[in-house]
Design an enzyme around this catalytic site. Structure first.
Site, PDB file in Angstrom:
ATOM      1  N   ASP A   1      23.261  48.506  18.394  1.00 60.38           N
ATOM      2  CA  ASP A   1      21.940  47.979  18.722  1.00 60.38           C
ATOM      3  C   ASP A   1      21.823  47.926  20.244  1.00 60.38           C
ATOM      4  OD1 ASP A   1      19.954  45.968  19.467  1.00 60.38           O
ATOM      5  OD2 ASP A   1      19.890  45.379  17.364  1.00 60.38           O
TER       6      ASP A   1
ATOM      7  N   ASP B   1      22.565  46.290   2.363  1.00 59.20           N
ATOM      8  CA  ASP B   1      22.875  45.461   3.533  1.00 59.20           C
ATOM      9  C   ASP B   1      23.291  44.079   3.059  1.00 59.20           C
ATOM     10  OD1 ASP B   1      23.049  44.222   5.977  1.00 59.20           O
ATOM     11  OD2 ASP B   1      21.007  44.670   6.611  1.00 59.20           O
TER      12      ASP B   1
ATOM     13  N   LYS C   1      18.494  44.639   0.572  1.00 56.72           N
ATOM     14  CA  LYS C   1      19.467  43.581   0.814  1.00 56.72           C
ATOM     15  C   LYS C   1      20.194  43.250  -0.484  1.00 56.72           C
ATOM     16  CE  LYS C   1      18.004  42.944   5.072  1.00 56.72           C
ATOM     17  NZ  LYS C   1      18.834  43.081   6.288  1.00 56.72           N
TER      18      LYS C   1
ATOM     19  N   HIS D   1      20.549  49.910  14.714  1.00 61.37           N
ATOM     20  CA  HIS D   1      19.905  48.778  14.063  1.00 61.37           C
ATOM     21  C   HIS D   1      18.609  48.399  14.770  1.00 61.37           C
ATOM     22  CE1 HIS D   1      19.409  44.251  14.118  1.00 61.37           C
ATOM     23  NE2 HIS D   1      19.316  44.494  12.830  1.00 61.37           N
TER      24      HIS D   1
ATOM     25  N   GLU E   1      25.442  46.022  14.296  1.00 63.81           N
ATOM     26  CA  GLU E   1      24.341  45.237  14.845  1.00 63.81           C
ATOM     27  C   GLU E   1      24.817  43.919  15.443  1.00 63.81           C
ATOM     28  OE1 GLU E   1      21.901  42.647  11.908  1.00 63.81           O
ATOM     29  OE2 GLU E   1      22.280  44.519  10.853  1.00 63.81           O
TER      30      GLU E   1
ATOM     31  N   GLU F   1      26.313  47.909   4.370  1.00 63.38           N
ATOM     32  CA  GLU F   1      26.172  47.437   5.746  1.00 63.38           C
ATOM     33  C   GLU F   1      26.618  45.990   5.908  1.00 63.38           C
ATOM     34  OE1 GLU F   1      22.349  46.692   8.724  1.00 63.38           O
ATOM     35  OE2 GLU F   1      22.338  48.398   7.337  1.00 63.38           O
TER      36      GLU F   1
END
Length: 370
Positions: free
Chosen positions: A272, A197, A168, A299, A249, A223
């Site tokens: 997703d 992400d 992240k 995801h 996602e 992401e």
């Protein structure tokens, strides 16, 4: 063919195995909504959906009050017609998360029945492009972890054979994000992919700035850099960086994916299954991305997505985040960094019904048509 005779709904709260913090939130609980459909031949299909802490009871209410009563008496094989009819029945609440998540629980259960009665594993029934797919891990890349902890986890992932690691980003300063990414890249070397992400944390100018600062680390993707409904911002960002931009996602419609693909606003599709509304629209989205020569890396939901990513010719990754262990008897098979699709007929998820019933906060039985 056989019609659906009755249905059951369960809501089970599952706490993450590790603390999960990203740039905008903490993942405190997976509210797992489970639907069991029983047909006249005695076949039982199980589907599921999820939230990350809020809205689970609303999904159950939509299923119990509006969707499942309309399903009783329908032929289970009419998956496309059922999905379309139920979506139209809730057209006033689409496109939206709660409706998509409810539709997904039904749709995956119908696909489970189809696969069970066809005596085929899902990955073959849905396409059969391959039987295994590279896995990357997110489970040790959370934003609250120190740089040392990130590096230690990356080294464990490399030793375990994972093909990629995702961390992240979204610290208060660009420099801190750069230092964390640099440390993990050094630990991984050049042999593994490194993903980042952002969890929709940035405005366009900041996303462009961070992408420029991270451009030298050979990232597999960046992401959710922007809010998912900012199509124009993703167009600008994608045109400004060589880092692939990943989205999906938080997109709840195949048409929204179409817009992203047509406008060259992304390079990786992370559709997703729960949030798009089930296997039926998931496959449409994957094949749409294939037409644009875009890879699919779904995801979450690894236990289900491993089969779907193996079914689609443009499936590239499955994301390792274990979450169903407490209510299942099976585990995702990973060998030498590759995740293998289950070979058993159906979805290939072994549900522990004693655990599910014992942990359910809500249970409903639906038997009569509206």
């Amino acid at each position: 063919m056989a019609h659906i005779e009755h249905a059951e709904i369960y809501l089970v709260a599952l706490k993450p195995k590790v603390m999960r913090v990203d740039a905008i939130q903490q993942f405190v609980c997976q509210e797992t909504v489970i639907v069991r459909l029983h047909d006249a031949d005695g076949a039982i299909g199980t589907g599921y959906s999820y939230t990350i802490g809020t809205g689970g009871s609303s999904i159950v209410a939509l299923l119990a009050d509006h969707l499942l009563p309309r399903l009783i008496g329908r032929e289970a094989e009419e998956i496309e017609a059922i999905w379309r009819d139920l979506k139209f029945h809730t057209h006033a609440t689409t496109v939206g998360a709660i409706t998509s998540l409810a539709l997904a629980a039904i749709d995956t259960a119908l696909w489970d029945i189809r696969a069970l009665k066809s005596r085929l594993p899902l990955y073959l029934l849905a396409g059969g492009a391959r039987s295994s797919i590279p896995a990357y891990t997110t489970e040790g890349g959370w934003l609250h972890l120190s740089q040392t902890e990130l590096v230690e986890d990356a080294e464990r992932a490399r030793a375990a054979g994972f093909h990629g690691v995702k961390i992240k980003i979204g610290k208060s300063s660009v420099k801190e994000d750069v230092c964390r990414v640099a440390a993990v890249r050094e630990a991984l070397g050049d042999g593994l992919d490194l993903m980042t992400d952002c969890n929709q944390a940035f405005a366009v100018d900041e996303a462009i700035r961070r992408a420029q600062a991270l451009s030298s680390f050979d990232l597999a993707w960046m992401e959710e850099p922007l809010p998912a409904d900012d199509l124009e911002g993703h167009i600008r960002l994608s045109a400004s960086t060589s880092i692939p931009v990943a989205v999906g996602e938080s997109i709840y419609s195949t048409r929204h994916f179409r817009d992203y693909l047509q406008q060259r606003a992304c390079s990786v599709v992370q559709v997703d299954c729960a949030r798009i509304g089930g296997i039926t629209p998931w496959l449409k989205t994957a094949h749409l991305a294939e037409c644009f020569n875009i890879a699919v890396a779904p995801h979450f939901l690894m236990e289900l997505h491993v089969s779907l990513a193996c079914a689609a010719p443009n499936g590239r990754w499955v994301e390792y985040i274990p979450q169903l262990d407490e209510i299942t008897t099976t585990r995702l098979r990973i060998e030498k960094g590759k995740a293998f699709a289950p070979e058993e007929p159906g979805l290939g998820i072994g549900w522990d019904w004693d655990a599910i019933r014992g942990r359910s906060e809500i249970m409903h039985a639906v038997r009569k048509a509206a």
